[in-house]
Scaffold this active site. Sequence first.
Site, PDB file in Angstrom:
ATOM      1  N   PRO A  88       0.815  -1.222   0.000  1.00 26.94           N
ATOM      2  CA  PRO A  88       0.000   0.000   0.000  1.00 26.94           C
ATOM      3  C   PRO A  88       0.846   1.269   0.000  1.00 26.94           C
ATOM      4  O   PRO A  88       0.324   2.362  -0.211  1.00 26.94           O
ATOM      5  CB  PRO A  88      -0.837  -0.126   1.286  1.00 26.94           C
ATOM      6  CG  PRO A  88      -0.120  -1.111   2.140  1.00 26.94           C
ATOM      7  CD  PRO A  88       0.592  -2.035   1.200  1.00 26.94           C
ATOM      8  N   GLU A 115       2.130  -8.801   8.666  1.00 26.94           N
ATOM      9  CA  GLU A 115       2.349  -7.355   8.807  1.00 26.94           C
ATOM     10  C   GLU A 115       3.165  -6.788   7.653  1.00 26.94           C
ATOM     11  O   GLU A 115       3.273  -5.569   7.500  1.00 26.94           O
ATOM     12  CB  GLU A 115       3.048  -7.039  10.134  1.00 26.94           C
ATOM     13  CG  GLU A 115       2.265  -7.469  11.372  1.00 26.94           C
ATOM     14  CD  GLU A 115       0.809  -7.026  11.325  1.00 26.94           C
ATOM     15  OE1 GLU A 115       0.566  -5.809  11.252  1.00 26.94           O
ATOM     16  OE2 GLU A 115      -0.076  -7.907  11.356  1.00 26.94           O
ATOM     17  N   ARG A 153      -3.577  -7.748 -21.004  1.00 29.21           N
ATOM     18  CA  ARG A 153      -4.471  -7.425 -22.120  1.00 29.21           C
ATOM     19  C   ARG A 153      -3.929  -6.310 -23.005  1.00 29.21           C
ATOM     20  O   ARG A 153      -4.460  -6.070 -24.085  1.00 29.21           O
ATOM     21  CB  ARG A 153      -5.883  -7.104 -21.611  1.00 29.21           C
ATOM     22  CG  ARG A 153      -5.964  -5.897 -20.720  1.00 29.21           C
ATOM     23  CD  ARG A 153      -7.362  -5.711 -20.171  1.00 29.21           C
ATOM     24  NE  ARG A 153      -8.337  -5.349 -21.188  1.00 29.21           N
ATOM     25  CZ  ARG A 153      -8.352  -4.180 -21.816  1.00 29.21           C
ATOM     26  NH1 ARG A 153      -7.452  -3.253 -21.545  1.00 29.21           N
ATOM     27  NH2 ARG A 153      -9.271  -3.922 -22.725  1.00 29.21           N
ATOM     28  N   ASP A 168     -11.223   0.402 -26.677  1.00 27.26           N
ATOM     29  CA  ASP A 168     -12.173   0.626 -25.590  1.00 27.26           C
ATOM     30  C   ASP A 168     -12.049   2.041 -25.051  1.00 27.26           C
ATOM     31  O   ASP A 168     -10.997   2.657 -25.047  1.00 27.26           O
ATOM     32  CB  ASP A 168     -12.104  -0.457 -24.509  1.00 27.26           C
ATOM     33  CG  ASP A 168     -10.757  -0.558 -23.855  1.00 27.26           C
ATOM     34  OD1 ASP A 168     -10.230   0.487 -23.429  1.00 27.26           O
ATOM     35  OD2 ASP A 168     -10.243  -1.680 -23.773  1.00 27.26           O
TER      36      ASP A 168
HETATM   37  N1  4FN Z   1      -1.547  -4.875   2.132  1.00 25.82           N
HETATM   38  C1  4FN Z   1      -3.303   0.719   4.531  1.00 25.82           C
HETATM   39  C2  4FN Z   1      -2.484   1.088   5.600  1.00 25.82           C
HETATM   40  C3  4FN Z   1      -1.709   0.150   6.259  1.00 25.82           C
HETATM   41  C4  4FN Z   1      -1.729  -1.195   5.867  1.00 25.82           C
HETATM   42  C5  4FN Z   1      -2.541  -1.562   4.809  1.00 25.82           C
HETATM   43  C6  4FN Z   1      -2.588  -2.988   4.369  1.00 25.82           C
HETATM   44  C7  4FN Z   1      -1.033  -7.092   2.998  1.00 25.82           C
HETATM   45  C8  4FN Z   1       1.221  -7.488   3.999  1.00 25.82           C
HETATM   46  C9  4FN Z   1       0.562  -5.165   3.359  1.00 25.82           C
HETATM   47  C10 4FN Z   1      -2.955  -3.183   0.358  1.00 25.82           C
HETATM   48  C11 4FN Z   1      -3.590  -2.298  -0.502  1.00 25.82           C
HETATM   49  C12 4FN Z   1      -3.213  -2.181  -1.805  1.00 25.82           C
HETATM   50  C13 4FN Z   1      -0.519  -4.416  -2.217  1.00 25.82           C
HETATM   51  C14 4FN Z   1      -3.321  -0.613   4.155  1.00 25.82           C
HETATM   52  C15 4FN Z   1      -1.500  -3.834  -1.421  1.00 25.82           C
HETATM   53  C16 4FN Z   1      -1.896  -3.978  -0.084  1.00 25.82           C
HETATM   54  C17 4FN Z   1      -2.157  -2.946  -2.258  1.00 25.82           C
HETATM   55  C18 4FN Z   1      -1.187  -4.916   0.852  1.00 25.82           C
HETATM   56  C19 4FN Z   1      -0.232  -7.921   3.981  1.00 25.82           C
HETATM   57  C20 4FN Z   1       1.329  -6.004   4.340  1.00 25.82           C
HETATM   58  C21 4FN Z   1      -0.905  -5.593   3.235  1.00 25.82           C
HETATM   59  C22 4FN Z   1      -3.745   1.853   2.375  1.00 25.82           C
HETATM   60  C23 4FN Z   1      -5.614   1.383   3.887  1.00 25.82           C
HETATM   61  C24 4FN Z   1      -4.002   3.126   4.436  1.00 25.82           C
HETATM   62  C25 4FN Z   1      -1.655  -5.262   4.547  1.00 25.82           C
HETATM   63  C26 4FN Z   1      -4.159   1.761   3.818  1.00 25.82           C
HETATM   64  N2  4FN Z   1      -1.591  -3.001  -3.496  1.00 25.82           N
HETATM   65  N3  4FN Z   1      -1.658  -3.870   4.848  1.00 25.82           N
HETATM   66  O1  4FN Z   1      -3.409  -3.347   3.548  1.00 25.82           O
HETATM   67  O2  4FN Z   1      -0.319  -5.654   0.462  1.00 25.82           O
HETATM   68  O3  4FN Z   1      -0.620  -3.879  -3.449  1.00 25.82           O
END
Ligand code: 4FN
Length: 256
Positions: A88, A115, A153, A168
């Site tokens: 994220p 985490e 795609r 598209d």
């Molecule tokens: N997510 C936020 C803040 C803190 C943590 C998270 C969260 C999966 C391993 C990362 C999430 C979203 C979009 C990967 C979210 C993405 C992930 C992604 C992701 C487990 C740690 C985690 C954004 C809401 C403030 C968990 C926000 N695009 N942690 O989701 O991997 O690619």
Amino acid sequence: MHFTVITLFPEIFTSFWENSIIRRALEEGHISASAVNIRDFAKDRHRTTDDRPYGGGCGMVIKPEPLAAAIRSVKENAPDAKTILMTPQGRKFDQSVAREMAGEKEIIFICGRYEGIDERICRNFTDGELSIGDYVLTGGEPAVMVVIDAVSRLIPGVLGCENSAENDSFSRGLLEHGHFTRPGIFEGESVPEVLLSGNHQQIERWRLEDSLIRTFLKRPDLLKTGKLHREEVRILKKWQDDIAKLIAFQEREAQS
Ligand code: 4FN
């Protein structure tokens, strides 16, 4: 294009590879893809892939050694591959990022769980960080599927010409016009007459207007970034004139 996904849960991808467009792209050799299990690179007796965070706190962190070994192993066969960490904290994925990525030869994606992964991997083993949006996920795997779907795609040959990526309206930055199929009347609602007219010029015109008005009403943010064609600006002007006339009429009514 070759995609490699490094993950603790490669099984998640088995049905994904077998699906529609991705499957055909794989079969026809336009793309190749594989999921690599981090656990296969854990060398201790219990094949440990995660551990408690330094500094305390709840949750677990993916250990650096098996992940580094997995990345190195994949890179042996793909020395020029871009290594992208799904997080994220990454650059926000959108259609223009998808277009950039479609120009690469090989991409390695790393998915987090728990985490997250040890910070030293983020710093020293990746070329970039990518996020599909702001929501909490339990792992990076669904994010990788989104990216691979969108990028695949765009690779020449993956789509048939009937729905080629160029055609598209979203690739032009607009939402799609409404779609209708038989029957002509469904539960009392009929299909817009122009679509039955056979007049292709009028049909194209209706579709463009419908795309524009939907985008204006539902996603006005999209109209601020993309450049519109002259024809599209003309349509907006026509609405502006129509609305101006309505307002003028109402103001005259209010006075009398
Ligand atoms: N997510 C936020 C803040 C803190 C943590 C998270 C969260 C999966 C391993 C990362 C999430 C979203 C979009 C990967 C979210 C993405 C992930 C992604 C992701 C487990 C740690 C985690 C954004 C809401 C403030 C968990 C926000 N695009 N942690 O989701 O991997 O690619």
